[in-house]
Design a protein around this motif. Structure first.
Motif, short mmCIF file in Angstrom:
data_model
loop_
_atom_site.label_atom_id
_atom_site.label_comp_id
_atom_site.label_asym_id
_atom_site.label_seq_id
_atom_site.Cartn_x
_atom_site.Cartn_y
_atom_site.Cartn_z
N MET A 26 13.68 5.04 -10.38
CA MET A 26 12.48 5.19 -10.86
C MET A 26 12.63 4.98 -12.39
O MET A 26 13.42 5.72 -13.03
N ASN A 27 11.63 4.43 -13.11
CA ASN A 27 11.67 4.26 -14.41
C ASN A 27 10.85 5.37 -14.86
O ASN A 27 10.02 5.97 -14.55
N ALA A 28 10.78 5.48 -16.41
CA ALA A 28 10.01 6.53 -17.06
C ALA A 28 8.32 6.45 -16.99
O ALA A 28 7.97 7.51 -16.92
N ILE A 29 8.14 5.21 -16.83
CA ILE A 29 6.58 5.01 -16.60
C ILE A 29 5.94 5.64 -15.01
O ILE A 29 5.13 6.25 -15.01
N GLY A 70 -2.70 7.23 -11.64
CA GLY A 70 -2.92 6.20 -10.68
C GLY A 70 -3.03 4.81 -11.48
O GLY A 70 -2.18 3.97 -10.73
N LEU A 71 -3.49 4.73 -12.50
CA LEU A 71 -3.27 3.20 -13.27
C LEU A 71 -2.06 3.07 -13.57
O LEU A 71 -1.63 1.83 -13.81
N LEU A 72 -1.24 4.10 -14.19
CA LEU A 72 0.06 3.84 -14.70
C LEU A 72 1.17 3.34 -13.53
O LEU A 72 1.62 2.45 -13.50
N LEU A 73 0.54 3.76 -12.32
CA LEU A 73 1.59 3.57 -11.27
C LEU A 73 1.14 2.05 -10.82
O LEU A 73 2.05 1.14 -10.42
N LEU A 74 -0.25 1.55 -10.80
CA LEU A 74 -0.48 0.37 -10.48
C LEU A 74 -0.08 -0.72 -11.46
O LEU A 74 0.46 -1.80 -10.87
N PHE A 75 -0.49 -0.43 -12.54
CA PHE A 75 -0.23 -1.56 -13.69
C PHE A 75 0.79 -1.11 -14.65
O PHE A 75 1.33 -2.31 -15.47
N GLY A 76 1.60 -0.14 -14.63
CA GLY A 76 2.49 0.29 -15.62
C GLY A 76 3.77 -0.55 -15.61
O GLY A 76 4.46 -0.95 -16.41
N SER A 77 4.26 -1.03 -14.44
CA SER A 77 5.43 -1.71 -14.29
C SER A 77 5.41 -3.19 -13.81
O SER A 77 6.54 -3.74 -13.71
N ARG A 78 4.24 -3.54 -14.19
CA ARG A 78 4.11 -5.03 -14.45
C ARG A 78 4.59 -5.70 -15.51
O ARG A 78 4.53 -5.19 -16.72
#
Length: 73
Positions: free
Chosen positions: A1-4, A63-71
Motif C-alpha cells: 500500500m502506498n501513502a495515498i 473515498g475520492l483518494l482511494l478511487l482517484f489517488g493512485s491513478r
C-alpha cells in the motif's frame, strides 16, 4: 500500500468514528503546585465535538483518494 491509500483509509476510519461517537473527551493538567509535603494538581476535562459535516467530508475525501489517488497521469 502506498501513502495515498493509507491516508485514504485513515480518513475513512476517522470519519466513521467521528460519526459514530460524535466527539471525544480528554483530560489535561492545568495547575500543579507543591505545598511542603503535599502535591496538588488540577485537571480539566475537555470535550471536542466532531460536526457531522466533518465526518461525512472525511469519508468522502477518503473515498475520492482511494478511487482517484493512485491513478497515473
Amino acid at each position: 500500500m502506498n501513502a495515498i491509500k493509507i491516508a485514504a483509509v485513515a480518513l475513512i476510519v476517522a470519519g466513521v468514528l467521528g460519526l459514530a461517537y460524535g466527539g471525544f473527551t480528554y483530560t489535561k493538567e492545568t495547575h500543579e503546585t507543591t505545598l511542603g509535603p503535599l502535591e496538588l494538581t488540577v485537571t480539566d476535562k475537555e470535550t471536542i465535538n466532531v460536526p457531522i459535516w466533518a465526518g461525512v467530508g472525511a469519508i468522502a475525501v477518503g473515498g475520492l483518494l482511494l478511487l482517484f489517488g493512485s491513478r497515473k497521469r
